[in-house]
Design a protein around this motif. Structure first.
Motif, short mmCIF file in Angstrom:
data_model
loop_
_atom_site.label_atom_id
_atom_site.label_comp_id
_atom_site.label_asym_id
_atom_site.label_seq_id
_atom_site.Cartn_x
_atom_site.Cartn_y
_atom_site.Cartn_z
N ARG A 1 0.83 -1.21 0.00
CA ARG A 1 0.00 0.00 0.00
C ARG A 1 0.86 1.26 0.00
O ARG A 1 0.54 2.24 -0.69
N ILE B 1 2.12 1.79 -3.50
CA ILE B 1 1.10 2.34 -4.40
C ILE B 1 0.91 3.83 -4.13
O ILE B 1 0.76 4.64 -5.06
N CYS C 1 -9.72 -5.30 -8.17
CA CYS C 1 -8.29 -5.15 -7.86
C CYS C 1 -7.72 -6.37 -7.20
O CYS C 1 -6.96 -6.27 -6.23
N VAL D 1 -3.00 -4.34 -8.81
CA VAL D 1 -2.32 -3.07 -9.10
C VAL D 1 -0.85 -3.32 -9.44
O VAL D 1 -0.33 -2.78 -10.42
N LYS E 1 -5.95 1.96 -13.60
CA LYS E 1 -6.17 0.94 -12.57
C LYS E 1 -6.60 1.57 -11.26
O LYS E 1 -7.48 1.05 -10.56
N MET E 2 -5.99 2.69 -10.87
CA MET E 2 -6.34 3.32 -9.60
C MET E 2 -7.75 3.89 -9.64
O MET E 2 -8.43 3.93 -8.61
N VAL F 1 -9.66 0.92 -8.84
CA VAL F 1 -9.56 0.61 -7.42
C VAL F 1 -10.51 1.48 -6.61
O VAL F 1 -11.15 1.03 -5.66
N ALA G 1 -5.98 4.31 -2.16
CA ALA G 1 -6.30 4.84 -3.49
C ALA G 1 -6.47 6.36 -3.43
O ALA G 1 -6.03 7.09 -4.33
N PHE H 1 -3.06 7.94 -2.76
CA PHE H 1 -2.33 7.93 -4.03
C PHE H 1 -2.67 9.16 -4.86
O PHE H 1 -1.78 9.84 -5.40
#
Length: 411
Positions: free
Chosen positions: A118, A121, A180, A246, A268-269, A272, A323, A326
């Motif tokens: 995590r 990411i 995910c 991810v 992708k995020m 997520v 997420a 990020f």
């Protein structure tokens, strides 16, 4: 009867100031305690040290080996990266030597699979700016939504109606394939009240077919898959909207190019972040089905209301906070890129340091994931879950490609 005049209450300024200070200290103390509790989960303890050192050593070897191979082949090996080597070496060790020392290493390895992943990411946000996010466009959001909804519905219908699998295992596999990967399976567990062996089966299918996707997509690109139909940037959207994990998206995208990798990760995020509303809808669906079943089994006077059931499920939902953090890192990186030229060298050095740290953390997470990918878990899954996951793997490649092509034409 004459009313007596009320005497206004007078508060001395000193007392008012003292009360405010007390309330302020109480709030700050509560906030610090909560923050300390959250950060505590991301600080290694003594039990994690051995596992962390082992994963760190394996990751550094993977990075070194990747650099040597790239030098020897003059960067001609497409699809190979430190992350790919880390998970492959980890899988070999995980099914040979690692089980002998698992008791003393497990906690550190688990820490790398969860907290380190995590954090990696989150720090990946320093590789991306808001300009790149905008460049992905609304088409990527629509593509993610279509892939997510179609994948889950097809998984549910195929699993429960055709393969006659139990509903919980089917929905766990659908959650992992559509959003995910293992993170979605684990997040859906409390909503579905799933048994541990069913979670293990779903995670095993996600790891197996997600790893295949990670290795296959760069190879397909090299072979000319979708060439002339979608450009490299949209191939990044295709990767981000259809590969399970991810970290697997990071590997597959960057194996083609950094630009494709960035587009794939942003896409992708976004996918997520759809986990939170997905879990809410899943909770409502499960509650509706359970309530209908209870109505036919027992008297309505002895059962909780539908609203109570929904609230109970909502309390169990795990929101993927990483997420959102990020995206915050993406915003910070974007602001740093706008600083005047005099600060540029310092900003660039700091950003590069964060990127190198992120690469190391990602490699550690992938090495740990490989260590815990046991071939025996595939046997436990049985044939039906593997058949279902395999069909959805094919759907994500072919059906996902079709959705991406259509959305490309529309946008």
């Amino acid at each position: 009867m004459r009313a007596h005049p009320t005497t206004p209450i007078k508060i001395h300024p000193t007392q008012y100031s003292r009360d405010n200070k007390g309330l302020y200290r109480l709030c700050v103390s509560a906030l610090l305690n909560k923050l300390n509790q959250m950060l505590g989960d991301y600080l290694p303890n003594r039990k994690n040290i051995l596992g962390l050192l082992m994963v760190l050593s394996g990751s550094l070897i993977s990075i070194w080996l990747n650099e040597r191979i790239q030098d020897w082949t003059e960067h001609s090996v497409l699809g190979l990266s430190a992350l790919t080597l880390a998970i492959l070496i980890g899988m070999v060790l995980g099914n040979t030597l690692y089980p002998r020392f698992a008791n003393s290493l497990t906690e550190g390895v688990t820490f790398c699979k969860a907290q380190i992943l995590r954090l990696a990411i989150v720090l990946y946000g320093f590789k991306i700016t808001l300009a790149q996010v905008v460049s992905v466009g609304g088409g990527a959001i629509a593509t993610d939504a279509l892939v997510l909804s179609s994948t889950f519905m097809i998984t549910y219908l195929l699993g429960t109606k055709v393969l006659k699998m139990d509903r919980t295992t089917t929905m766990l596999i659908g959650s992992g394939a559509s959003i995910c990967g293992a993170a979605a399976v684990i997040a859906a567990e409390p909503v579905l009240k799933a048994e541990s062996h069913k979670v293990t089966i779903a995670v095993a299918t996600v790891v197996v077919f997600g790893t295949l996707s990670m290795l296959l997509y760069p190879l397909l690109y090299q072979m000319g898959w979708l060439a002339g139909i979608i450009d490299p940037q949209h191939y990044g959207v295709y990767i981000g909207s259809t590969i399970h994990e991810v970290a697997q998206v990071v590997v597959a995208g960057n194996a083609i190019s950094p630009e494709v990798g960035n587009t794939a990760v942003v896409t992708k995020m976004i996918r997520v972040m759809m986990l939170a509303p997905f879990l809410l809808l899943l909770s409502v669906f499960v509650t509706s089905v359970d309530t209908a079943a209870q109505n036919t089994a027992i008297s309505s006077t002895h059962q909780p209301s539908k609203i109570q059931l929904i609230l109970q499920r909502f309390k169990s939902i795990q929101v993927p906070w990483f997420a959102f953090v990020f995206l915050a890192m993406v915003g910070i990186n974007s602001l740093l890129s706008l600083l005047p030229g005099s600060a540029a060298p310092v900003v660039q050095s700091a950003t590069q340091a964060m990127i190198h740290l992120d690469n190391l953390l990602l490699t550690m997470a992938m090495f740990a994931l490989g260590l815990t990918t046991h071939f025996s878990a595939i046997k436990k899954a049985g044939i039906k879950p593997l058949v279902l996951a395999a069909v959805m793997f094919i759907w994500l490649i072919l059906g996902g490609a079709a959705i991406n092509i259509v959305m490309t034409q529309i946008s």
